[in-house]
Design an enzyme around this catalytic site. Structure first.
Site, PDB file in Angstrom:
ATOM      1  N   ILE A 137     -63.883 -14.096  47.026  1.00  0.00           N
ATOM      2  CA  ILE A 137     -63.309 -14.681  48.237  1.00  0.00           C
ATOM      3  C   ILE A 137     -64.319 -14.403  49.353  1.00  0.00           C
ATOM      4  CG2 ILE A 137     -60.883 -14.596  47.574  1.00  0.00           C
ATOM      5  CD1 ILE A 137     -60.550 -12.007  49.032  1.00  0.00           C
ATOM      6  N   ASP A 138     -64.313 -15.232  50.362  1.00  0.00           N
ATOM      7  CA  ASP A 138     -65.306 -15.139  51.423  1.00  0.00           C
ATOM      8  C   ASP A 138     -65.283 -13.775  52.110  1.00  0.00           C
ATOM      9  OD1 ASP A 138     -65.901 -17.790  50.909  1.00  0.00           O
ATOM     10  OD2 ASP A 138     -64.609 -18.547  52.511  1.00  0.00           O
ATOM     11  N   LYS A 139     -66.400 -13.424  52.706  1.00  0.00           N
ATOM     12  CA  LYS A 139     -66.517 -12.164  53.440  1.00  0.00           C
ATOM     13  C   LYS A 139     -65.382 -11.990  54.435  1.00  0.00           C
ATOM     14  CE  LYS A 139     -69.432  -9.889  56.915  1.00  0.00           C
ATOM     15  NZ  LYS A 139     -70.683  -9.959  57.719  1.00  0.00           N
TER      16      LYS A 139
END
Length: 305
Positions: A137-139
């Site tokens: 999942i994105d930062k």
């Protein structure tokens, strides 16, 4: 860094830049070459070009090869919120701001660095940089992520991802009020032709992407939604919500440049993750509560603060 200069003297008609370099520069994949082109490390004459640029006879191509990076990933004592753990896998509640695995510009402080300190063994299918990492999942997206300890668990979870059988539900706060309380976005996603660092809904060279969404709560100028992924493309929810005209609050890449709240990233949270356990074959489901900052902003919206 090393610089290689090449002359396109004997080339086929309409030879693509990335193909030309892959053929002439030994030991590097086309994917790696494309990344160099996207990063502006390839010049035709004195100008940057896209990977699909068609070379002309006599063009001079310069390619800058970055110095190799030491792929050793160090274990770090990082506090990790473990929701569940057994001999096959871990389920983590990743905080906003944490990168999942080391990459260019982020070689420490990642989830993987912390996992190496905590776990004696992680699956090795994805190599040194991404041990145990089945999906990301994105930062700046928080929430549930599963990590594989064994290669067998990794392969089984990867199969489920490929078959789109994993249940993934996200909570997002959107800009504006949705006209309908639920819907489906079925629109292909690929690299933005105008900005290769972004993704976009595209008509060519895109992969099918399907997002189901439903409104949970309406505010004066925002909508809280639950979004379910049928596919798992890069930045899928963020791209699809922006495509609807309702980008995720705090998303400076796909949303508004001026934000009402002082945020460190988009208000997107991986709330639920459900899958068939690789060993038992039974369905298991895990959830992570909304982070404190997310709850606080929702309270402000409820009271029109």
């Amino acid at each position: 860094m090393d610089t290689i200069n090449l002359d396109a003297l004997d080339i086929d008609k309409d030879k693509r830049l990335d193909v030309f370099l892959t053929e002439r520069v030994e030991g590097h994949s086309r994917t790696y070459i494309k990344k160099l082109i996207e990063d502006g490390l390839v010049l035709v004459g004195e100008k940057t070009k896209k990977a699909n640029y068609k070379l002309n006879v006599g063009d001079t191509v310069s390619i800058i090869l970055p110095d190799p990076v030491n792929l050793e990933v160090k274990a770090e004592d990082i506090d990790i919120d473990v929701i569940y753990e057994d001999d096959d896998l871990l389920v983590i509640n990743k905080p906003q701001g944490m990168v999942v695995h080391p990459a260019h510009g982020n070689y420490s402080g990642t989830l993987v660095n912390g996992l190496l300190s905590r776990c004696e063994g992680l699956s090795g299918i994805n190599g040194v940089i991404r041990p145990g990492i089945v999906h990301r999942i994105d930062k700046d997206t928080s929430g549930v992520i599963v990590v594989a300890k064994t290669n067998e668990a990794h392969m089984d979870l990867s199969r489920q991802l490929k078959e789109h059988s994993i249940n993934r539900k996200y909570i997002a706060l959107l800009e504006g009020r949705l006209k309908e309380d639920r819907g489906i976005v079925d629109a292909p996603i690929g690299r933005d032709p105008k900005d290769r660092k972004r993704m976009a809904v595209v008509s060519k060279n895109g992969k099918r992407a399907v997002t189901h969404y439903k409104a949970i709560e309406f505010f004066q100028a925002n909508t809280l939604v639950e979004a379910s992924l049928e596919t798992g493309r890069t930045h899928q929810i963020r791209v699809h919500m922006a495509y609807l005209g309702h980008p995720v609050v705090g998303d400076l890449v796909y949303g508004y440049k001026k934000q009402r709240f002082k945020l460190k990233g988009q208000m997107l949270h991986a709330k639920i993750l459900g899958f068939m356990h690789p060993r038992s074959g039974e369905y298991v489901e895990f959830s992570a509560p909304l982070p404190e900052y997310f709850v606080n902003i929702l309270e402000k919206l409820k009271h029109n603060i």
